[in-house]
Motif scaffolding. Structure first.
Motif, PDB file in Angstrom:
ATOM      1  N   HIS A 257       0.880  -1.178   0.000  1.00  0.00           N
ATOM      2  CA  HIS A 257       0.000   0.000   0.000  1.00  0.00           C
ATOM      3  C   HIS A 257       0.911   1.220   0.000  1.00  0.00           C
TER       4      HIS A 257
ATOM      5  N   HIS B 275       3.016  -3.369   7.014  1.00  0.00           N
ATOM      6  CA  HIS B 275       1.895  -2.477   6.715  1.00  0.00           C
ATOM      7  C   HIS B 275       1.687  -1.501   7.866  1.00  0.00           C
ATOM      8  N   THR B 276       0.827  -0.505   7.617  1.00  0.00           N
ATOM      9  CA  THR B 276       0.334   0.352   8.705  1.00  0.00           C
ATOM     10  C   THR B 276      -1.186   0.317   8.638  1.00  0.00           C
TER      11      THR B 276
ATOM     12  N   GLU C  53       1.902   3.584   3.065  1.00  0.00           N
ATOM     13  CA  GLU C  53       2.233   2.969   4.363  1.00  0.00           C
ATOM     14  C   GLU C  53       3.753   2.904   4.499  1.00  0.00           C
TER      15      GLU C  53
ATOM     16  N   ARG D  31      -2.848   4.636  -1.158  1.00  0.00           N
ATOM     17  CA  ARG D  31      -2.875   3.229  -0.784  1.00  0.00           C
ATOM     18  C   ARG D  31      -2.877   2.308  -2.010  1.00  0.00           C
TER      19      ARG D  31
HETATM   20 ZN   LIG Z   1      -1.497  -2.092   4.131  1.00  0.00          ZN
END
Ligand SMILES: [Zn+2]
Length: 366
Positions: A72, A158-159, A75, A114
């Motif tokens: 994404h 990821h975040t 992130e 994203r």
């Molecule tokens: Zn993500």
């Protein structure tokens, strides 16, 4: 094959030789590393779209591990984790190979979004990808066949989605013993069990017998140093567990909870639209009936304030950061804890509090 036949075997992999890492059009021999810009697509102008890849091939045999981020594009925390492992750590005694993929979604990264801007496709629902398919699946295919399939295990960073944040935690298929071993070795306090949605890198890699976990950490569009440091501790611990850095040791996080279907857990959603006065933060413990936030109108009129209380005692794993909601929007991801975990966590928080005067949990272990 390396040419160091004279070197005596010095570990449990005696007899095995380190092998070259090969990908489409290239190779990295044992004892060498390479920074590669690898073309996975083309722009409207016909220029190559290239992902950065660092391959570090140790002199000694061992597992091949991938570290990936920015599937994404907005992130960012994981990008710094992967870069520091690749470029700041000493890998002179590496037993195995590291494949470092700091930015997989180049289009999304450039736009700080994203999704792939092409029809808003989600690269992290496009794995393992397919030749001759959509642009997203072709990119996923290039990444998967060249840099994921040769690996023995992996970690994808990821975040939280933009506008929210989450405490550092691992997501992994805990019914797969190999994946569970990676997840536990990462030494996070919280592991959320589950195989993950179809098309995610961690699910599809695990299905392909490359046990892979997701690490969730913080919010989009930020480098959050305390979370990055904790993730680096986790990576070091995984590399120790699987023998890539045999001199290092596996880290124990102090307490650990594995959240599965038996745990109480919920995304608490807003039942009113408005402006949110959030009272609690990421990784805080809340007791049943304690106020988490209040939803207010523009005039702060008392009679219109909607307070949101915790339905059960639990840990705030994810929470809203952008303080506006429509009815139905998520406010907070709350997970219940076993009595033992609760005791361990409260003990840790009390110790932290007396040492530092701080109350929040997201700090590097000492
Ligand atoms: Zn993500």
């Amino acid at each position: 094959m390396s040419d160091d036949f004279d070197e005596p075997p010095d570990d449990g992999t005696s007899g095995r030789m380190a092998e070259a890492f090969t990908y489409n059009g290239g190779r990295v021999d044992p004892g060498e590393s390479a920074n590669i810009r690898y073309g996975i697509s083309e722009t409207y102008l016909g220029d190559p779209v290239r992902i950065p890849v660092t391959v570090i091939n140790g002199e000694h045999p061992g597992p091949t591990v991938f570290l990936s981020a920015a599937a994404h594009g907005d992130e960012l925390n994981g990008i710094e984790v992967v870069r520091e492992v690749a470029h700041d750590w000493d890998h002179s005694d590496l037993h195995g190979t590291l494949i470092c993929l700091p930015v997989m979604n180049v289009h999304g990264f450039l736009a700080q979004e994203r999704y792939l801007p092409i029809y808003d496709r989600d690269l992290n629902r496009s794995f393992p990808g397919r030749e001759g398919s959509t642009s997203a699946r072709r990119m996923a295919h290039q990444i998967f066949t060249n840099f994921i399939e040769p690996c023995d295990l992996g970690i994808d960073f990821h975040t939280s989605t933009r506008g929210r944040t989450n405490m550092l935690h691992v997501r992994a298929n805990m019914e797969n013993p190999k994946t569970a071993r990676v997840a536990k070795a990462f030494s996070s306090n919280v592991i959320i069990a589950g195989e993950g949605p179809s098309g995610t890198l961690r699910r599809e890699a695990t299905v392909a017998d490359i046990p892979t976990i997701t690490v969730e950490m913080g919010e989009a569009h930020r480098f959050q140093r305390n979370l990055i440091d904790r993730a680096l501790t986790g990576v070091a611990s995984v590399l120790a567990e699987f023998g890539l850095h045999p001199e290092s040791s596996v880290h124990w996080p102090g307490w650990r909870t594995i959240i599965d279907d038996d745990n109480e857990k919920t995304w608490i959603r807003a039942d009113a639209g408005g402006i949110v006065d959030m009272k609690r933060g990421r990784s805080e413990l809340v007791k049943e009936d304690e106020v988490i936030c209040a939803i207010t109108n523009p005039f702060k009129e008392e009679e219109d304030i909607v307070t949101v209380e915790a339905p059960f005692t639990g840990l705030i794993v994810g929470v809203l950061e952008n303080p506006v909601v429509y009815p139905g929007n998520p406010l907070c991801h709350l997970v219940g804890l076993s009595p033992d975990t609760l005791t361990a966590l409260e003990r840790e928080r009390t110790a932290d509090h007396s040492q530092s005067g701080l109350q929040t949990g997201d700090r590097p272990p000492r």
